[in-house]
Design an enzyme around this catalytic site. Structure first.
Site, PDB file in Angstrom:
ATOM      1  N   GLU A 148       0.901  -1.163   0.000  1.00  0.00           N
ATOM      2  CA  GLU A 148       0.000   0.000   0.000  1.00  0.00           C
ATOM      3  C   GLU A 148       0.926   1.195   0.000  1.00  0.00           C
ATOM      4  OE1 GLU A 148      -3.154  -0.557  -0.119  1.00  0.00           O
ATOM      5  OE2 GLU A 148      -3.120  -2.664   0.445  1.00  0.00           O
ATOM      6  N   CYS A 178      -3.449   7.667   3.880  1.00  0.00           N
ATOM      7  CA  CYS A 178      -3.136   7.205   2.533  1.00  0.00           C
ATOM      8  C   CYS A 178      -4.349   7.353   1.620  1.00  0.00           C
ATOM      9  CB  CYS A 178      -2.685   5.755   2.586  1.00  0.00           C
ATOM     10  SG  CYS A 178      -3.730   4.736   3.633  1.00  0.00           S
TER      11      CYS A 178
HETATM   12  P1  NAP Z   1       8.918   4.781   4.188  1.00  0.00           P
HETATM   13  O1  NAP Z   1      10.191   5.483   4.418  1.00  0.00           O
HETATM   14  O2  NAP Z   1       8.748   4.023   2.939  1.00  0.00           O
HETATM   15  O3  NAP Z   1       8.720   3.854   5.477  1.00  0.00           O
HETATM   16  C1  NAP Z   1       7.655   2.948   5.575  1.00  0.00           C
HETATM   17  C2  NAP Z   1       8.088   1.772   6.433  1.00  0.00           C
HETATM   18  O4  NAP Z   1       9.161   1.093   5.787  1.00  0.00           O
HETATM   19  C3  NAP Z   1       8.629   2.160   7.806  1.00  0.00           C
HETATM   20  O5  NAP Z   1       8.288   1.183   8.736  1.00  0.00           O
HETATM   21  C4  NAP Z   1      10.130   2.174   7.583  1.00  0.00           C
HETATM   22  O6  NAP Z   1      10.852   1.979   8.771  1.00  0.00           O
HETATM   23  C5  NAP Z   1      10.275   0.990   6.675  1.00  0.00           C
HETATM   24  N1  NAP Z   1      11.479   0.965   5.885  1.00  0.00           N
HETATM   25  C6  NAP Z   1      12.117   2.003   5.297  1.00  0.00           C
HETATM   26  N2  NAP Z   1      13.179   1.552   4.610  1.00  0.00           N
HETATM   27  C7  NAP Z   1      13.229   0.211   4.769  1.00  0.00           C
HETATM   28  C8  NAP Z   1      14.091  -0.825   4.321  1.00  0.00           C
HETATM   29  N3  NAP Z   1      15.137  -0.565   3.526  1.00  0.00           N
HETATM   30  N4  NAP Z   1      13.837  -2.094   4.698  1.00  0.00           N
HETATM   31  C9  NAP Z   1      12.800  -2.395   5.477  1.00  0.00           C
HETATM   32  N5  NAP Z   1      11.928  -1.451   5.939  1.00  0.00           N
HETATM   33  C10 NAP Z   1      12.133  -0.169   5.586  1.00  0.00           C
HETATM   34  O7  NAP Z   1       7.723   5.738   4.242  1.00  0.00           O
HETATM   35  P2  NAP Z   1       7.494   6.946   5.200  1.00  0.00           P
HETATM   36  O8  NAP Z   1       8.465   8.029   4.903  1.00  0.00           O
HETATM   37  O9  NAP Z   1       7.391   6.490   6.606  1.00  0.00           O
HETATM   38  O10 NAP Z   1       6.054   7.339   4.677  1.00  0.00           O
HETATM   39  C11 NAP Z   1       5.997   8.291   3.694  1.00  0.00           C
HETATM   40  C12 NAP Z   1       5.080   7.995   2.569  1.00  0.00           C
HETATM   41  O11 NAP Z   1       4.418   6.736   2.603  1.00  0.00           O
HETATM   42  C13 NAP Z   1       3.979   8.986   2.587  1.00  0.00           C
HETATM   43  O12 NAP Z   1       4.453  10.192   2.041  1.00  0.00           O
HETATM   44  C14 NAP Z   1       2.944   8.322   1.765  1.00  0.00           C
HETATM   45  O13 NAP Z   1       3.112   8.651   0.431  1.00  0.00           O
HETATM   46  C15 NAP Z   1       3.182   6.871   1.929  1.00  0.00           C
HETATM   47  N6  NAP Z   1       2.158   6.222   2.726  1.00  0.00           N
HETATM   48  C16 NAP Z   1       1.270   5.441   2.089  1.00  0.00           C
HETATM   49  C17 NAP Z   1       0.296   4.794   2.796  1.00  0.00           C
HETATM   50  C18 NAP Z   1      -0.671   3.867   2.099  1.00  0.00           C
HETATM   51  O14 NAP Z   1      -1.342   3.064   2.748  1.00  0.00           O
HETATM   52  N7  NAP Z   1      -0.796   3.924   0.805  1.00  0.00           N
HETATM   53  C19 NAP Z   1       0.213   4.958   4.158  1.00  0.00           C
HETATM   54  C20 NAP Z   1       1.137   5.758   4.784  1.00  0.00           C
HETATM   55  C21 NAP Z   1       2.132   6.367   4.058  1.00  0.00           C
HETATM   56  P3  NAP Z   1      11.528   3.223   9.526  1.00  0.00           P
HETATM   57  O15 NAP Z   1      10.429   4.132   9.914  1.00  0.00           O
HETATM   58  O16 NAP Z   1      12.201   2.580  10.692  1.00  0.00           O
HETATM   59  O17 NAP Z   1      12.462   3.841   8.543  1.00  0.00           O
END
Ligand code: NAP
Length: 534
Positions: A275, A314
């Site tokens: 997602e 989201c």
């Molecule tokens: P993100 O950096 O992609 O992080 C999401 C999750 O992935 C976090 O638990 C993060 O952990 C983990 N993660 C990051 N890098 C990883 C890796 N290399 N290996 C394993 N896990 C990893 O996203 P974000 O910055 O938190 O969220 C930003 C964007 O997500 C928003 O701007 C939005 O566009 C999108 N979003 C979408 C939804 C949806 O349901 N469609 C919901 C919420 C957010 P850490 O926090 O420990 O880095």
């Protein structure tokens, strides 16, 4: 101070106290039914005043977790029937309900208001209750039939699809915006399917997820190894997954792409559900006038979607589409309502919009608004807010409406998701134009249509459904009962094609599919009868 900001002098304040160092929570990962050493180098700060809320370890040891889930958690869950696992979900929901006030208090520190808490905490618990209730309609067996018996020969031979839980582990990687619901909406279908999970919360706000997780462990409702909590980096966990394992990811498209492309995920066909980013649209029907009930309903929904969870949903409406004739009236009506939105301390009863999850998230929103400004003008908001005093360190951002007059030629407004209280108003020409604009999101989680004209609704739904995971149609007759554009419901699929990640979570049994293997059995009908009772 901007006029929409709630002044703490004007509203009665809850007693506030500075967080003492002794209040800082030392968080621990939970592996193999043991809490690992707590605390560590990573400091988690309050979204509303920047004070340190918790410390947590930078990483956990994934190998131990994977081994325990496969060796202990999976067999324990698979020994239970679907109905028994449903009762387990109910016990978890009861335990969380009984202690949800503790979660509310922590949730305020993530920037969430009381209303937002209802969405995240009550919504998460509600998801467990719905799945517990759905389980009553499932068989009291370990294997589920999928569809009916297929006559594949004229004689004593037939076919039947069955569904059985995978023997591996489900890795849940969650986003920061729903610390409780995000965990529970994934756990409910996974545990009901009979698969153990490793929960990896986003670092931002992990203290709230960890608190809810601890309540579930304390409840004693879970068999050994059913759930484990991995705080911090996942280390080389993804490299250790196999063909019976799965990853359910929520977050940015960039991280999803990286994880999906992991050579081990590809080589071992690890199931991967995502997602991710979504440029959700809401369309006001072409027949609507200022006097139509749908006009007000649409404006209220647009404002709710901008301000609820400070726009960190989201499913939030990012693109507001109206006929050219209504562009000005809709703009004025939205701005008028946004101007009355009290932004401030989420603990105050009168606050309608709290803070973003943290200062890095606020910087991201500001950067993305700057990108959108290349094609759209800011009508209201568009900037970070300094609320002064202790809140001066908080991650507040003004509710923001942009307007794009030429959406057909614009690119950014259909591609850049400012993950905060930000939405862009844009005009469409005719229905075909509205369909084309909605689909420019290239795959979205949710869309809404506000119209009382069945012909317009039919044209919009038939033109856009394949680009959207969920479409809500609202008119004067259904509005009082409508569940809201942004609300992902346990009964209905949550997920969208293309840019939104191609996932399908929730939706009752649909949400269990990533954790179940479908097998086509071919045998004599009597043998199939026997196998149906497994
Ligand atoms: P993100 O950096 O992609 O992080 C999401 C999750 O992935 C976090 O638990 C993060 O952990 C983990 N993660 C990051 N890098 C990883 C890796 N290399 N290996 C394993 N896990 C990893 O996203 P974000 O910055 O938190 O969220 C930003 C964007 O997500 C928003 O701007 C939005 O566009 C999108 N979003 C979408 C939804 C949806 O349901 N469609 C919901 C919420 C957010 P850490 O926090 O420990 O880095």
């Amino acid at each position: 101070m901007p006029f929409w900001v709630s002044s703490s002098a004007a509203v009665p304040s809850l007693p506030k106290r500075k967080r003492a160092m002794s209040d800082v929570i030392a968080l621990a990962s939970y592996a193999a039914d043991v809490w690992l050493p707590a605390g560590g180098g990573t400091e988690l700060v309050s979204a509303i005043d920047g004070s340190i809320v918790a410390t947590m370890p930078a990483e956990a040891e994934p190998t131990v977790m994977l081994d325990y889930a496969r060796r202990v958690g999976g067999p324990a869950l698979r020994a239970m029937t679907f109905q028994q696992r449903g009762k387990m979900l109910r016990a978890l929901a009861d335990a969380l309900s009984a202690r949800k006030d503790e979660l509310y208090q922590l949730s305020f520190l993530t920037g969430a208001t009381r209303g937002d808490n209802a969405f995240d905490i009550d919504g998460g618990i509600g998801t467990l209750f719905v799945y517990a209730s759905k389980a009553k309609a499932l068989p009291d067996t370990h294997v589920m039939l999928d569809g009916g018996r297929e006559a594949i020969s004229k004689g004593n031979f037939a076919g039947q699809h069955i569904l059985a839980p995978l023997s591996g582990v489900a890795v849940h990687i969650n986003a920061y915006n729903f610390p409780v619901w995000g965990m529970l909406e994934k756990l409910a279908p996974t545990l009901l399917a009979g698969v153990p999970a490793i929960v990896k919360p986003a670092t931002t706000g992990a203290y709230l997820t960890a608190a809810a997780f601890r309540i579930m462990i304390d409840s004693g409702a879970l068999p050994p190894g059913a759930v484990q909590l991995l705080l911090g980096s996942t280390g080389d966990l993804i490299n250790q997954l196999g063909g019976q394992d799965s990853v359910a990811f929520t977050g940015s498209a960039a991280t999803a792409a990286k994880l999906k492309a992991n050579p081990n995920v590809i080589a071992n066909t690890v199931r991967f559900t995502a997602e991710q980013d979504s440029l959700n649209a809401s369309v006001l029907g072409p027949e609507v006038s200022i006097e139509s009930p749908e006009f007000d309903l649409f404006v209220k929904e647009a404002v709710r979607e901008i301000t609820q969870k400070a726009g960190q949903k989201c499913t939030a409406i990012r693109r507001i589409m109206v006929s050219q004739a209504l562009l000005e009236p809709v703009q004025q009506a939205i701005v008028a309502r946004l101007s009355k939105t009290a932004v401030g301390d989420p603990r105050e009863e009168t606050t309608r919009m709290g803070a973003l999850a943290g200062l890095p998230q606020r910087d991201d929103v500001a950067d993305n608004v700057a990108r959108l400004r290349g094609e759209a003008e800011v009508v209201t908001g568009g900037e970070a807010l300094d609320l002064g005093g202790s809140l001066g360190q908080g991650a507040f951002f003004a509710p923001t409406l942009l307007r794009c007059d030429n959406p057909a030629t614009a690119e950014m407004v259909h591609a850049v998701e400012a993950f905060g209280p930000v939405s862009t108003l844009m005009p469409y020409g005719d229905l075909d134009d509205a369909v084309a604009l909605a689909n420019r999101g290239l795959g979205s989680l949710a869309m809404s249509i506000f119209s009382h004209d069945p012909v317009a609704v039919a044209a919009l739904v038939s033109g856009t459904s394949v680009f959207h995971g969920r479409i809500m149609v609202v008119d004067r007759d259904s509005a009082a009962d409508a569940t809201g554009h942004g609300a992902a419901l346990p009964h209905l699929q949550h997920g969208g094609p293309g840019r939104a990640g191609g996932g399908a979570e929730l939706g009752g049994v649909i949400g269990m599919m990533p954790y179940l293997q479908r097998t086509a059995l071919q045998a004599a009908p009597a043998t199939l009868d026997l196998l149906a009772g497994l």
